[in-house]
Design an enzyme around this catalytic site. Structure first.
Site, PDB file in Angstrom:
ATOM      1  N   LYS A  81      57.853   7.836 -81.998  1.00 28.06           N
ATOM      2  CA  LYS A  81      58.506   9.115 -82.299  1.00 28.06           C
ATOM      3  C   LYS A  81      59.968   9.066 -81.854  1.00 28.06           C
ATOM      4  O   LYS A  81      60.279   8.501 -80.795  1.00 28.06           O
ATOM      5  CB  LYS A  81      57.752  10.240 -81.571  1.00 28.06           C
ATOM      6  CG  LYS A  81      58.248  11.650 -81.850  1.00 28.06           C
ATOM      7  CD  LYS A  81      57.388  12.684 -81.107  1.00 28.06           C
ATOM      8  CE  LYS A  81      57.807  14.116 -81.376  1.00 28.06           C
ATOM      9  NZ  LYS A  81      57.000  15.109 -80.637  1.00 28.06           N
ATOM     10  N   SER A 156      54.999  18.873 -83.562  1.00 27.50           N
ATOM     11  CA  SER A 156      56.250  18.265 -83.951  1.00 27.50           C
ATOM     12  C   SER A 156      56.159  16.772 -84.245  1.00 27.50           C
ATOM     13  O   SER A 156      57.027  16.220 -84.913  1.00 27.50           O
ATOM     14  CB  SER A 156      57.284  18.492 -82.852  1.00 27.50           C
ATOM     15  OG  SER A 156      56.906  17.797 -81.664  1.00 27.50           O
ATOM     16  N   SER A 180      51.864  19.205 -79.879  1.00 28.77           N
ATOM     17  CA  SER A 180      52.526  18.322 -80.836  1.00 28.77           C
ATOM     18  C   SER A 180      51.894  16.958 -81.055  1.00 28.77           C
ATOM     19  O   SER A 180      52.314  16.236 -81.960  1.00 28.77           O
ATOM     20  CB  SER A 180      53.981  18.121 -80.449  1.00 28.77           C
ATOM     21  OG  SER A 180      54.719  19.233 -80.858  1.00 28.77           O
TER      22      SER A 180
END
Ligand code: GLN
Length: 489
Positions: A81, A156, A180
C-alpha cells in the site's frame, strides 16, 4: 499464459522448494497479470519492474544456495500500500501533496518481510492518507472491484485487496485505522487481518490516527495470513507502542480443533441496514462453526451505537496533528508564496484533496479550546467504555463473530457525495480499533445477483490472534468460497 500467480504463498513456496519454478517466473506471472488486467482494476499506482525482477533474481540465488529452509517468504512477490515506506520507491499516500517523494528508508515491516526473503514490489492505490472506505478518495484513480468493475473495492486499502483478489500478487500489506484492511478484504473476497494494537511496529507507516493505526496482511487464505503475521510481528525500539509480547508461530494454531471454543454474537450488530443476504451468509457461517464444535452465545456490547461518532472525533483529531508535517518544506511538492504562511497554505490548499481537508478541519475544531472537553475528551471517555465492553465480553467468550460490512460492494459514485453515508460502511469494523483488539475478515459467501463476496469478521482478545486465526482456518477448510475467482479476463 502461466497461472502461477493464482497460487497462495504456501503453494508457491512448495514449487520453489522443489525447484519446479523460479522466483523470477513467479514475479513475471504477477507482472503479466498486471499488464493484462490492471488498466481495468487500477490496483497499482506504479511498479518498478526492473527492481522487482532484480529482487527475484537475488531470491533465486538464495534458493540455489538452500535458503528456502530458513526464509519463509523467499521468492514470494508481495505488493505494498502506498502508505508504507520502501527504500528508494515512491511514497505518496495517493496524494498530490507527496508527488515526487521517494522514501530514503524501509518501514520495519518491509525490512522484516525482505529479511524473510519476500520480493517487495509495486505501490498500491488507496484513499488519500487512508481516509475513506471506497478508494474513490485517491488523488489519482479509483480502484475497481475485480468481481464487478462498476463497484468499489472498499477502502482505504482498496488497491491491496483488489490486487490479491485479482491474483496480481501473492499477498499484500495494508493499514487499518477503522477497518481499512477488513472492509476491503470483505468486499473483494480475500482475507484481511488487523493485528492487535502493539503487535506490529508502525515505524515507516505514514501516520493517520496514531492511537488506532495498525499494519496487516491481505492474503488468499488463512494459512498465508498466519505466515505473514509471523514475519511482521514483534517489538521494535523505533515504535514505542510496539510491545515485547512473544511472537508465537501463528501457523501452529491452525489445527482445525475448535471444540469448546466460545463464540459471542453481539446483538447490537443485527442492525436495520444489514443486507438480508449478508445476514444469511453470516448465520450460515456461524452454524458451520457450531457444527465444528464451537459454542455460540449471544452477547451484548452496549456502547456499539457510539463507535462511529467516537471514531469520527478521535481519528480526525489525531489526523489534524499528524498531517501538520506536510507543509511544503520537508516532503513532496511545494507551492511558493511571498511569506512562509502563504507557502504553507498554498501548498496544503493545492496538495490535499477534499476528504483530507474535511478531516483536518473537523480535527482542529474538536481539539480547539472551548470544544476540546465537549468533543475530544468526551470521545476518549466513550472510547474507554467501548474497550471495556469488549474486555468484559472476552471474560466469557474466546472470540466475537460479526459481519465485516453491512452490505456487499457498492457502486462507484453511490456514496461519494454523502460523507456520512460513507462513514457508516465501517460500522462493524471501527470498534475493534477503538478497543485496540485484533480482527480478521474472511470470505463467507456471495450475494446472488450480482455475485459479490461477503465477509465474516472474527474479533479476538488483545494478542488473541492465534484464536481468531484458528477459528477462521477451521471454517475456511469446510467452505468453498476461496476457490472461486473473479470473472476477470
Ligand atoms: N473508512 C475509515 C475512515 O475513513 C477507516 C479508514 C482506515 O481504516 N484507514 O477513516
Amino acid at each position: 499464459m502461466s497461472t502461477l500467480n493464482q497460487l497462495t504463498i504456501s503453494g508457491l513456496s512448495n514449487l520453489l522448494l522443489r525447484r519446479e519454478v523460479s522466483a523470477r517466473e513467479a514475479m513475471v506471472s504477477c507482472l503479466e497479470r498486471v499488464q493484462q488486467i490492471d488498466d481495468k482494476v487500477h490496483a497499482f499506482l506504479s511498479i518498478d519492474n526492473e527492481d522487482a525482477l532484480a529482487q527475484a533474481d537475488v531470491a533465486d540465488q538464495a534458493i540455489a544456495n538452500g535458503g528456502m529452509a530458513e526464509l519463509p517468504l523467499l521468492g514470494v512477490p508481495i505488493a505494498i500500500k502506498d502508505v508504507l515506506a520502501v527504500r528508494n520507491q515512491p511514497l505518496g499516500c495517493a496524494s498530490n501533496i507527496l508527488a515526487g517523494y521517494r522514501s530514503p528508508f524501509d518501514a520495519t515491516v518491509i525490512e522484516k518481510i525482505k529479511a524473510a526473503g519476500a520480493v517487495v514490489f509495486g505501490r498500491l492505490n488507496m484513499d488519500e492518507f487512508a481516509m475513506g472506505s471506497s478508494t474513490e478518495n485517491s488523488a489519482f484513480v479509483t480502484t475497481r472491484n475485480p468481481w464487478d468493475l462498476s463497484r468499489v473495492p472498499g477502502g482505504s486499502s482498496g488497491g491491496s485487496a483488489a490486487a490479491v483478489a485479482a491474483d496480481e500478487c501473492f499477498a499484500s500489506l495494508g493499514s487499518d485505522t477503522g477497518g481499512s484492511i477488513r472492509q476491503p478484504a470483505a468486499l473483494c473476497g480475500c482475507v484481511g487481518l488487523k493485528p492487535t494494537y502493539g503487535r506490529v511496529s508502525r515505524y515507516g507507516l505514514v501516520a493517520f490516527a496514531s492511537s488506532l493505526d495498525q499494519i496487516g496482511p491481505f492474503t488468499k487464505d488463512i494459512q498465508d495470513s498466519a505466515l505473514l503475521l509471523n514475519a511482521i510481528s514483534g517489538l521494535d525500539p523505533r515504535d514505542s507502542t510496539s510491545v515485547p509480547e512473544p511472537v508465537p508461530d501463528y501457523t501452529k494454531a491452525l489445527d482445525g480443533n475448535i471444540k469448546g471454543l466460545k463464540l459471542g454474537l453481539p446483538k447490537e450488530y443485527m442492525i436495520d441496514g444489514l443486507d438480508p443476504e449478508v445476514k444469511t451468509a453470516v448465520q450460515n457461517a456461524v452454524a458451520q462453526l457450531e457444527k465444528l464444535g464451537a459454542e455460540v452465545v449471544e452477547i451484548s456490547l452496549p456502547h456499539t451505537d457510539y463507535a462511529a461518532a467516537t471514531y469520527y472525533i478521535i481519528a480526525p483529531a489525531e489526523a489534524s496533528a499528524n498531517l501538520a508535517r506536510f507543509d511544503g518544506i520537508r516532503y513532496g511538492t511545494r507551492v511558493d508564496g511571498s511569506d512562509p504562511a502563504e507557502l504553507y497554505s498554498r501548498t496544503r490548499g493545492n496538495g490535499f484533496g477534499p476528504e483530507v481537508k474535511r478531516r483536518i478541519i473537523l480535527g482542529t475544531y474538536v481539539l480547539s479550546s472551548g470544544y476540546y472537553d465537549a468533543f475530544y475528551l468526551r470521545a476518549q471517555k466513550v472510547r474507554t467504555l467501548i474497550r471495556e465492553d469488549f474486555l468484559k465480553a472476552f471474560q466469557t467468550v474466546d472470540a466475537i463473530v460479526t459481519p465485516t460490512t453491512p452490505t456487499a460492494a457498492f457502486k462507484v459514485g453511490e456514496k461519494s457525495a454523502d460523507p456520512l453515508h460513507m462513514y457508516l460502511s465501517d460500522i462493524f469494523t471501527i470498534s475493534c480499533n477503538l478497543a485496540g483488539i485484533c480482527g480478521v475478515s474472511l470470505p463467507c459467501g456471495f450475494t446472488k445477483n450480482p455475485q459479490l463476496p461477503i465477509g465474516l469478521q472474527l474479533l479476538g482478545k488483545p494478542f488473541g490472534e492465534e484464536t481468531i486465526l484458528k477459528l477462521a482456518h477451521a471454517y475456511e477448510q469446510v467452505s468453498p468460497w476461496r476457490h472461486q475467482k473473479p470473472p476477470l479476463r
